[in-house]
Write an enzyme that holds these catalytic residues in place. Sequence first.
Site, PDB file in Angstrom:
ATOM      1  N   GLU A 116       0.861  -1.168   0.000  1.00 21.81           N
ATOM      2  CA  GLU A 116       0.000   0.000   0.000  1.00 21.81           C
ATOM      3  C   GLU A 116       0.904   1.226   0.000  1.00 21.81           C
ATOM      4  O   GLU A 116       1.959   1.222   0.623  1.00 21.81           O
ATOM      5  CB  GLU A 116      -0.904   0.055   1.247  1.00 21.81           C
ATOM      6  CG  GLU A 116      -1.984  -0.988   1.292  1.00 21.81           C
ATOM      7  CD  GLU A 116      -1.511  -2.323   1.858  1.00 21.81           C
ATOM      8  OE1 GLU A 116      -2.212  -3.328   1.669  1.00 21.81           O
ATOM      9  OE2 GLU A 116      -0.430  -2.377   2.491  1.00 21.81           O
ATOM     10  N   TYR A 128       7.606   2.944  -7.428  1.00 20.97           N
ATOM     11  CA  TYR A 128       6.964   1.638  -7.572  1.00 20.97           C
ATOM     12  C   TYR A 128       6.471   1.408  -9.001  1.00 20.97           C
ATOM     13  O   TYR A 128       6.617   0.312  -9.543  1.00 20.97           O
ATOM     14  CB  TYR A 128       5.821   1.478  -6.568  1.00 20.97           C
ATOM     15  CG  TYR A 128       6.283   1.477  -5.126  1.00 20.97           C
ATOM     16  CD1 TYR A 128       7.369   0.710  -4.715  1.00 20.97           C
ATOM     17  CD2 TYR A 128       5.643   2.240  -4.167  1.00 20.97           C
ATOM     18  CE1 TYR A 128       7.796   0.712  -3.396  1.00 20.97           C
ATOM     19  CE2 TYR A 128       6.053   2.242  -2.838  1.00 20.97           C
ATOM     20  CZ  TYR A 128       7.136   1.476  -2.468  1.00 20.97           C
ATOM     21  OH  TYR A 128       7.559   1.471  -1.165  1.00 20.97           O
TER      22      TYR A 128
END
Length: 173
Positions: A116, A128
């Site tokens: 998350e 990411y």
Amino acid sequence: MAANSETLIGPKLFPDIRKMSEKDLNSVVINESRSYEFPWTRGIFKDCLGRDYECWVVSLEEQVIGHGIFSLAANEAHLLNLCIQPGFQGRGFGRMLVHHILTVARVAAVELVFLEVRISNLAANQLYESIGFTQIGVRKSYYPAKVGYEDAKVLALDVSRYFASDNVYLGWN
């Protein structure tokens, strides 16, 4: 001019990634509190060390400049915390630590890695995504915020695809 290790971190300084130990906790907590408005506590990190979590630190000349923690279960991993000290962000240490985590996960026969990330954490989102994580959902009101809560993106990465891609971290030049 292409970046090399000297332009990234200075001459003759190479980062080291090693297992986190209890002696690292003071540095880890300081880095965490300098990096996040709502940092993990020393107790949380100590609990992670006492469980079967994978806890790692990045250091330069024995100074801890970052840490990563993830859990392994049923051919999956969950990246729980990734932090690079603010003065060392943007220099490739986060990418290097994620690659290390993915390598450990691969050795453990992990197929998917989940995490998350705050929607407002643009640098982490960009990192990411550049590695190959893709958004698979949103957790509403997941993170505390100054006022109320903030949503989190839920990201996933297929480990075998990562290692077959052009996104694989190849180390310092």
